[in-house]
Design a protein around this motif. Structure first.
Motif, PDB file in Angstrom:
ATOM      1  N   VAL A  44     -75.015 -34.625  -3.924  1.00  0.00           N
ATOM      2  CA  VAL A  44     -75.158 -33.266  -3.428  1.00  0.00           C
ATOM      3  C   VAL A  44     -76.494 -33.085  -2.736  1.00  0.00           C
ATOM      4  O   VAL A  44     -77.480 -33.763  -3.069  1.00  0.00           O
ATOM      5  CB  VAL A  44     -75.008 -32.256  -4.592  1.00  0.00           C
ATOM      6  CG1 VAL A  44     -76.162 -32.380  -5.569  1.00  0.00           C
ATOM      7  CG2 VAL A  44     -74.876 -30.833  -4.091  1.00  0.00           C
ATOM      8  N   ARG A  45     -76.525 -32.191  -1.779  1.00  0.00           N
ATOM      9  CA  ARG A  45     -77.762 -31.776  -1.120  1.00  0.00           C
ATOM     10  C   ARG A  45     -77.766 -30.252  -1.092  1.00  0.00           C
ATOM     11  O   ARG A  45     -76.807 -29.629  -0.632  1.00  0.00           O
ATOM     12  CB  ARG A  45     -77.822 -32.325   0.306  1.00  0.00           C
ATOM     13  CG  ARG A  45     -79.019 -31.842   1.112  1.00  0.00           C
ATOM     14  CD  ARG A  45     -78.985 -32.441   2.510  1.00  0.00           C
ATOM     15  NE  ARG A  45     -80.081 -31.917   3.328  1.00  0.00           N
ATOM     16  CZ  ARG A  45     -79.925 -31.436   4.555  1.00  0.00           C
ATOM     17  NH1 ARG A  45     -78.717 -31.378   5.102  1.00  0.00           N
ATOM     18  NH2 ARG A  45     -80.959 -31.007   5.241  1.00  0.00           N
ATOM     19  N   VAL A  46     -78.840 -29.651  -1.579  1.00  0.00           N
ATOM     20  CA  VAL A  46     -78.985 -28.198  -1.556  1.00  0.00           C
ATOM     21  C   VAL A  46     -79.887 -27.824  -0.387  1.00  0.00           C
ATOM     22  O   VAL A  46     -81.029 -28.279  -0.297  1.00  0.00           O
ATOM     23  CB  VAL A  46     -79.557 -27.662  -2.878  1.00  0.00           C
ATOM     24  CG1 VAL A  46     -79.825 -26.165  -2.776  1.00  0.00           C
ATOM     25  CG2 VAL A  46     -78.592 -27.944  -4.034  1.00  0.00           C
ATOM     26  N   ILE A  47     -79.356 -27.011   0.513  1.00  0.00           N
ATOM     27  CA  ILE A  47     -80.074 -26.561   1.699  1.00  0.00           C
ATOM     28  C   ILE A  47     -80.519 -25.123   1.462  1.00  0.00           C
ATOM     29  O   ILE A  47     -79.696 -24.254   1.161  1.00  0.00           O
ATOM     30  CB  ILE A  47     -79.171 -26.623   2.945  1.00  0.00           C
ATOM     31  CG1 ILE A  47     -78.644 -28.046   3.144  1.00  0.00           C
ATOM     32  CG2 ILE A  47     -79.924 -26.135   4.186  1.00  0.00           C
ATOM     33  CD1 ILE A  47     -77.497 -28.126   4.131  1.00  0.00           C
ATOM     34  N   GLU A  48     -81.807 -24.863   1.604  1.00  0.00           N
ATOM     35  CA  GLU A  48     -82.335 -23.523   1.383  1.00  0.00           C
ATOM     36  C   GLU A  48     -82.502 -22.771   2.705  1.00  0.00           C
ATOM     37  O   GLU A  48     -83.133 -23.279   3.627  1.00  0.00           O
ATOM     38  CB  GLU A  48     -83.694 -23.593   0.698  1.00  0.00           C
ATOM     39  CG  GLU A  48     -83.683 -24.219  -0.682  1.00  0.00           C
ATOM     40  CD  GLU A  48     -85.083 -24.376  -1.227  1.00  0.00           C
ATOM     41  OE1 GLU A  48     -85.390 -23.760  -2.262  1.00  0.00           O
ATOM     42  OE2 GLU A  48     -85.888 -25.104  -0.600  1.00  0.00           O
ATOM     43  N   ASP A  49     -81.932 -21.574   2.777  1.00  0.00           N
ATOM     44  CA  ASP A  49     -82.250 -20.626   3.844  1.00  0.00           C
ATOM     45  C   ASP A  49     -82.608 -19.321   3.131  1.00  0.00           C
ATOM     46  O   ASP A  49     -81.785 -18.424   2.971  1.00  0.00           O
ATOM     47  CB  ASP A  49     -81.072 -20.423   4.798  1.00  0.00           C
ATOM     48  CG  ASP A  49     -81.460 -19.646   6.052  1.00  0.00           C
ATOM     49  OD1 ASP A  49     -82.196 -18.642   5.917  1.00  0.00           O
ATOM     50  OD2 ASP A  49     -81.052 -20.023   7.161  1.00  0.00           O
ATOM     51  N   CYS A  50     -83.826 -19.268   2.655  1.00  0.00           N
ATOM     52  CA  CYS A  50     -84.291 -18.160   1.816  1.00  0.00           C
ATOM     53  C   CYS A  50     -85.469 -17.491   2.507  1.00  0.00           C
ATOM     54  O   CYS A  50     -86.459 -18.150   2.822  1.00  0.00           O
ATOM     55  CB  CYS A  50     -84.694 -18.662   0.439  1.00  0.00           C
ATOM     56  SG  CYS A  50     -83.396 -19.607  -0.402  1.00  0.00           S
ATOM     57  N   LEU A  51     -85.356 -16.211   2.734  1.00  0.00           N
ATOM     58  CA  LEU A  51     -86.350 -15.456   3.504  1.00  0.00           C
ATOM     59  C   LEU A  51     -86.877 -14.298   2.675  1.00  0.00           C
ATOM     60  O   LEU A  51     -86.102 -13.453   2.211  1.00  0.00           O
ATOM     61  CB  LEU A  51     -85.731 -14.935   4.802  1.00  0.00           C
ATOM     62  CG  LEU A  51     -86.617 -14.086   5.702  1.00  0.00           C
ATOM     63  CD1 LEU A  51     -87.789 -14.903   6.253  1.00  0.00           C
ATOM     64  CD2 LEU A  51     -85.796 -13.501   6.852  1.00  0.00           C
ATOM     65  N   ASN A  52     -88.200 -14.240   2.508  1.00  0.00           N
ATOM     66  CA  ASN A  52     -88.796 -13.127   1.782  1.00  0.00           C
ATOM     67  C   ASN A  52     -88.430 -11.804   2.449  1.00  0.00           C
ATOM     68  O   ASN A  52     -88.548 -11.650   3.665  1.00  0.00           O
ATOM     69  CB  ASN A  52     -90.316 -13.273   1.751  1.00  0.00           C
ATOM     70  CG  ASN A  52     -90.765 -14.462   0.910  1.00  0.00           C
ATOM     71  OD1 ASN A  52     -90.031 -14.941   0.074  1.00  0.00           O
ATOM     72  ND2 ASN A  52     -91.972 -14.925   1.154  1.00  0.00           N
ATOM     73  N   GLY A  53     -87.975 -10.847   1.653  1.00  0.00           N
ATOM     74  CA  GLY A  53     -87.647  -9.529   2.169  1.00  0.00           C
ATOM     75  C   GLY A  53     -86.263  -9.389   2.754  1.00  0.00           C
ATOM     76  O   GLY A  53     -85.909  -8.305   3.240  1.00  0.00           O
TER      77      GLY A  53
END
Length: 212
Positions: A44-53
């Motif tokens: 598995v590979r976890v891809i982060e697209d996490c943006l503050n706010g």
């Protein structure tokens, strides 16, 4: 290899409460999930697209690009093929400049589910499963973010139930982060390091059967 996209905000970006610092990948919950699944033998590979706010579908009047609908379909196209998309959003819908209800925030997530499912992925690639994760119950904000989240704990009452209802309506998986951890002891909104680990390990157990 299964690819999992985490589309989320600062709770998943891993902001260190009451600072502008960031936990390492292996300390924040998406990294905990990836390592737990790899250790269990799941490729598995976890891809982060996490943006503050990041909100669900509302704009931040002070910072551009915080509307979660903006660019979501492009994000799907960029990162495909995906086995699963996890969305942990909603907390920022209750910032002090918004007068929204839990139902409205959940409807914002419903709109994002629609965007994921209509994204222009390549022929032959399947539409990924979606998991909606409700944030832990917001507490009265403390520290430097207190003005930004003034009154959020009252406006967000019932959010987990509202998100669960949308998940059922849309045929999505659901997990209530508040069932395994509260919010940060430091600021009442984000997650402390041990809480990231608790959430990541709990999510890994739920995700593993979905990516076999």
């Amino acid at each position: 290899m299964h690819q999992i996209l985490v589309y989320a905000d600062s709770l998943s970006w891993g902001i260190i409460p009451d600072t502008r610092g960031r936990f390492r990948f292996d300390q924040r919950w998406p990294g905990v999930v990836e390592n737990a699944l790899l250790n269990a033998g799941t490729s598995v590979r976890v891809i982060e697209d996490c943006l503050n706010g990041r909100r669900t579908v509302w704009d931040d009047p002070f910072k551009p690009g915080r509307n979660g609908r903006e660019g979501l379909e492009k994000c799907m196209e960029i990162n495909s093929a995906l086995s699963l998309v996890i969305m942990l959003l909603g907390a920022n819908d209750f910032q002090s400049m918004h007068n929204l209800t839990a139902w409205q925030s959940a409807q914002g997530l419903k709109a994002l589910v629609g965007a994921i499912r209509r994204a222009p992925i390549e022929p032959g690639m399947s539409v990924p499963a979606i998991m909606l994760v409700a944030p832990p119950k917001l507490e009265k904000a403390k520290g430097s973010i207190a003005p930004k989240f003034k009154g959020a704990e009252d406006k967000a009452v019932g959010l987990a139930d509202a998100i669960q209802a949308v998940a059922a309506e849309c045929g999505c998986h659901f997990f209530d982060a508040g069932s395994v951890t509260p919010t940060s002891r430091v600021d009442g909104v984000h997650l402390d390091e041990d809480q990231h680990r608790t959430l990541g390990l709990a999510l890994a157990k739920v995700i593993q059967p979905l990516v076999q």
